[in-house]
Motif scaffolding. Structure first.
Motif, PDB file in Angstrom:
ATOM      1  N   ALA A 109     -55.456   3.288   4.729  1.00 26.47           N
ATOM      2  CA  ALA A 109     -55.672   4.135   3.694  1.00 26.47           C
ATOM      3  C   ALA A 109     -55.747   5.597   4.015  1.00 26.47           C
ATOM      4  N   LEU A 110     -56.654   5.888   4.679  1.00 24.92           N
ATOM      5  CA  LEU A 110     -57.113   7.111   5.144  1.00 24.92           C
ATOM      6  C   LEU A 110     -55.616   7.710   5.781  1.00 24.92           C
ATOM      7  N   SER A 111     -54.812   6.959   6.516  1.00 20.78           N
ATOM      8  CA  SER A 111     -53.720   7.812   7.095  1.00 20.78           C
ATOM      9  C   SER A 111     -52.628   8.243   6.083  1.00 20.78           C
ATOM     10  N   TYR A 112     -52.511   7.076   4.973  1.00 20.29           N
ATOM     11  CA  TYR A 112     -51.799   7.489   3.706  1.00 20.29           C
ATOM     12  C   TYR A 112     -52.277   8.700   2.902  1.00 20.29           C
ATOM     13  N   ALA A 122     -65.799   8.310  11.488  1.00 20.17           N
ATOM     14  CA  ALA A 122     -66.917   8.958  10.659  1.00 20.17           C
ATOM     15  C   ALA A 122     -66.726   8.579   9.023  1.00 20.17           C
ATOM     16  N   THR A 123     -65.654   8.931   8.505  1.00 13.29           N
ATOM     17  CA  THR A 123     -65.232   8.467   7.241  1.00 13.29           C
ATOM     18  C   THR A 123     -65.338   6.925   6.918  1.00 13.29           C
ATOM     19  N   ARG A 124     -64.587   6.194   7.615  1.00 14.94           N
ATOM     20  CA  ARG A 124     -64.642   4.665   7.828  1.00 14.94           C
ATOM     21  C   ARG A 124     -66.008   4.238   7.854  1.00 14.94           C
ATOM     22  N   ASP A 125     -67.071   4.673   8.667  1.00 22.98           N
ATOM     23  CA  ASP A 125     -68.089   4.077   8.722  1.00 22.98           C
ATOM     24  C   ASP A 125     -69.098   4.410   7.659  1.00 22.98           C
ATOM     25  N   ALA A 126     -68.984   5.859   6.868  1.00 23.70           N
ATOM     26  CA  ALA A 126     -69.566   6.001   5.631  1.00 23.70           C
ATOM     27  C   ALA A 126     -69.095   5.292   4.544  1.00 23.70           C
ATOM     28  N   LEU A 127     -67.692   4.944   4.469  1.00 21.59           N
ATOM     29  CA  LEU A 127     -67.381   4.119   3.294  1.00 21.59           C
ATOM     30  C   LEU A 127     -67.777   2.716   3.493  1.00 21.59           C
ATOM     31  N   LEU A 128     -67.971   2.247   4.782  1.00 19.67           N
ATOM     32  CA  LEU A 128     -68.318   0.800   4.689  1.00 19.67           C
ATOM     33  C   LEU A 128     -69.919   0.693   4.579  1.00 19.67           C
ATOM     34  N   GLU A 129     -70.682   1.872   4.855  1.00 17.16           N
ATOM     35  CA  GLU A 129     -72.103   1.605   4.747  1.00 17.16           C
ATOM     36  C   GLU A 129     -72.148   1.769   2.999  1.00 17.16           C
ATOM     37  N   VAL A 134     -71.812  -2.367   6.890  1.00 15.93           N
ATOM     38  CA  VAL A 134     -72.034  -1.975   8.067  1.00 15.93           C
ATOM     39  C   VAL A 134     -71.927  -2.685   8.984  1.00 15.93           C
ATOM     40  N   GLY A 135     -71.299  -2.480  10.093  1.00 17.93           N
ATOM     41  CA  GLY A 135     -70.979  -3.089  11.281  1.00 17.93           C
ATOM     42  C   GLY A 135     -70.023  -4.202  11.323  1.00 17.93           C
ATOM     43  N   LEU A 136     -69.120  -4.233  10.161  1.00 25.12           N
ATOM     44  CA  LEU A 136     -68.060  -5.111   9.998  1.00 25.12           C
ATOM     45  C   LEU A 136     -66.567  -4.466  10.250  1.00 25.12           C
ATOM     46  N   ALA A 137     -66.407  -3.350  10.803  1.00 27.02           N
ATOM     47  CA  ALA A 137     -65.328  -2.626  10.960  1.00 27.02           C
ATOM     48  C   ALA A 137     -64.348  -3.513  11.994  1.00 27.02           C
ATOM     49  N   THR A 138     -64.877  -4.132  12.923  1.00 23.62           N
ATOM     50  CA  THR A 138     -63.912  -4.864  13.857  1.00 23.62           C
ATOM     51  C   THR A 138     -63.808  -6.326  13.252  1.00 23.62           C
ATOM     52  N   ARG A 139     -64.238  -6.759  12.412  1.00 21.73           N
ATOM     53  CA  ARG A 139     -64.024  -8.058  11.705  1.00 21.73           C
ATOM     54  C   ARG A 139     -62.549  -8.089  11.087  1.00 21.73           C
ATOM     55  N   ALA A 155     -63.821  -0.037  -0.988  1.00 18.73           N
ATOM     56  CA  ALA A 155     -63.750   1.058   0.176  1.00 18.73           C
ATOM     57  C   ALA A 155     -62.613   1.743   0.492  1.00 18.73           C
ATOM     58  N   ARG A 156     -61.549   1.116   0.456  1.00 22.38           N
ATOM     59  CA  ARG A 156     -60.246   1.223   0.715  1.00 22.38           C
ATOM     60  C   ARG A 156     -59.557   2.248  -0.359  1.00 22.38           C
ATOM     61  N   ALA A 157     -59.974   1.843  -1.830  1.00 23.10           N
ATOM     62  CA  ALA A 157     -59.827   2.976  -2.904  1.00 23.10           C
ATOM     63  C   ALA A 157     -60.591   3.891  -2.683  1.00 23.10           C
ATOM     64  N   LEU A 158     -61.691   3.984  -2.374  1.00 24.64           N
ATOM     65  CA  LEU A 158     -62.611   5.097  -2.181  1.00 24.64           C
ATOM     66  C   LEU A 158     -62.179   6.054  -0.944  1.00 24.64           C
ATOM     67  N   ALA A 159     -61.461   5.564  -0.273  1.00 21.78           N
ATOM     68  CA  ALA A 159     -60.939   6.348   1.138  1.00 21.78           C
ATOM     69  C   ALA A 159     -59.777   7.268   0.585  1.00 21.78           C
ATOM     70  N   VAL A 160     -58.990   7.100  -0.431  1.00 20.36           N
ATOM     71  CA  VAL A 160     -58.016   8.057  -0.876  1.00 20.36           C
ATOM     72  C   VAL A 160     -58.977   9.273  -1.636  1.00 20.36           C
ATOM     73  N   PRO A 161     -58.767  10.322  -1.157  1.00 22.28           N
ATOM     74  CA  PRO A 161     -59.682  11.390  -1.706  1.00 22.28           C
ATOM     75  C   PRO A 161     -59.134  11.884  -3.053  1.00 22.28           C
ATOM     76  N   ALA A 162     -59.079  10.981  -3.971  1.00 20.46           N
ATOM     77  CA  ALA A 162     -58.463  11.283  -5.295  1.00 20.46           C
ATOM     78  C   ALA A 162     -59.808  11.174  -6.463  1.00 20.46           C
TER      79      ALA A 162
END
Length: 269
Positions: A109-112, A122-129, A134-139, A155-162
């Protein structure tokens, strides 16, 4: 402030003007929605409710830019909506990619969204928090519960800076307890981010708890029959206190009565 900047700051987040949506052509065309006029200010959390088939999801798709109105205009911050540019969206099902990890889904989502790759961790960790993961990024997503998967979808929807977040019955498939917890999380995330949000739901309690404003649609073709402000505190109050308040009960009762009435009242085609 320049005239252009001043105009941008005063524009509504969402402006739906004289919108109709029909399916089919000619004499066999089926009117599904409209006419609808709806203006949503920046920072509002608008909830759309109504009987099944009244056009709630159709209206959300028009706002997202996934569909085009038969008549009228839909503008987000003064522009025609482009999916992924003007809004992030959460569906009823998480729709995650099972071959990617939790972090991998968010990274995509961040790529798109055009976020520089150096900023992804950093953005991914902040969104998961923000969504309590927290701590589930590799699952892998299939290792998560249904509620956790829907948190990843948020979190994926919030990753879009819209500036706009759209939610189409995101908790409908979850059990009652998980649904209530995620409502509380979404309410907190919405207040923290300040994004404009539009939620479609069938749940009266969910509408009152989450919305700063509730829009009720008539039976098909859906038209606005009630636009109800919700004057409940957005921060600083425990969720249980909100749900137990007399104001919550009053709004819930008014909304339930209107929903029963509107379900039997088709809009004027």
């Amino acid at each position: 402030m320049s005239p252009a900047a001043e105009s941008s700051s005063t524009q509504p987040a969402i402006a739906v003007t004289a919108v109709r949506r029909s399916f089919g052509r000619g004499a066999t065309a089926v009117p599904a929605l409209g006419p609808i006029d709806l203006t949503i200010a920046k920072g509002e959390f608008a909830v759309i409710v109504g009987a099944s088939g009244c056009g709630k999801s159709t209206l959300l798709r028009l706002i997202a830019g996934f569909d085009t109105a038969s008549e009228g205009t839909v503008l987000l911050a003064g522009e025609a909506p482009v999916p992924g540019r003007h809004s992030g969206i959460v569906f009823q099902q998480p729709r995650l990619l099972p071959w990617r990890t939790v972090g991998g889904n968010i990274d995509l989502a961040l790529s798109y969204a055009g976020v520089p790759q150096r900023d992804w961790p950093a953005t991914r960790d902040a969104l998961l928090e923000r969504v309590g993961l927290v701590g589930l990024a590799t699952r892998h997503t299939w290792e998560l519960s249904g509620g956790q998967q829907q948190r990843v979808a948020i979190a994926r929807a919030l990753a879009v800076p819209a500036p706009v977040l759209l939610l189409d019955e995101p908790f409908a498939a979850l059990d009652a307890l998980t649904r209530e917890v995620l409502q509380e999380d979404l309410r907190a995330v919405s207040a923290e981010s300040g994004r404009t949000a539009v939620l479609v739901t069938h749940s009266v309690d969910e509408a009152v708890f989450l919305g700063s404003r509730i829009v009720v649609l008539s039976a098909r073709p859906g038209q606005i029959v009630l636009d109800l402000p919700v004057d409940l505190p957005r921060t600083g109050v425990e969720p249980a206190e909100i749900r137990a308040s007399s104001e919550f009960a009053r709004i819930r009762g008014e909304l339930a009565v209107e929903l029963r009435r509107s379900a039997a009242t088709p809009g004027a085609a």
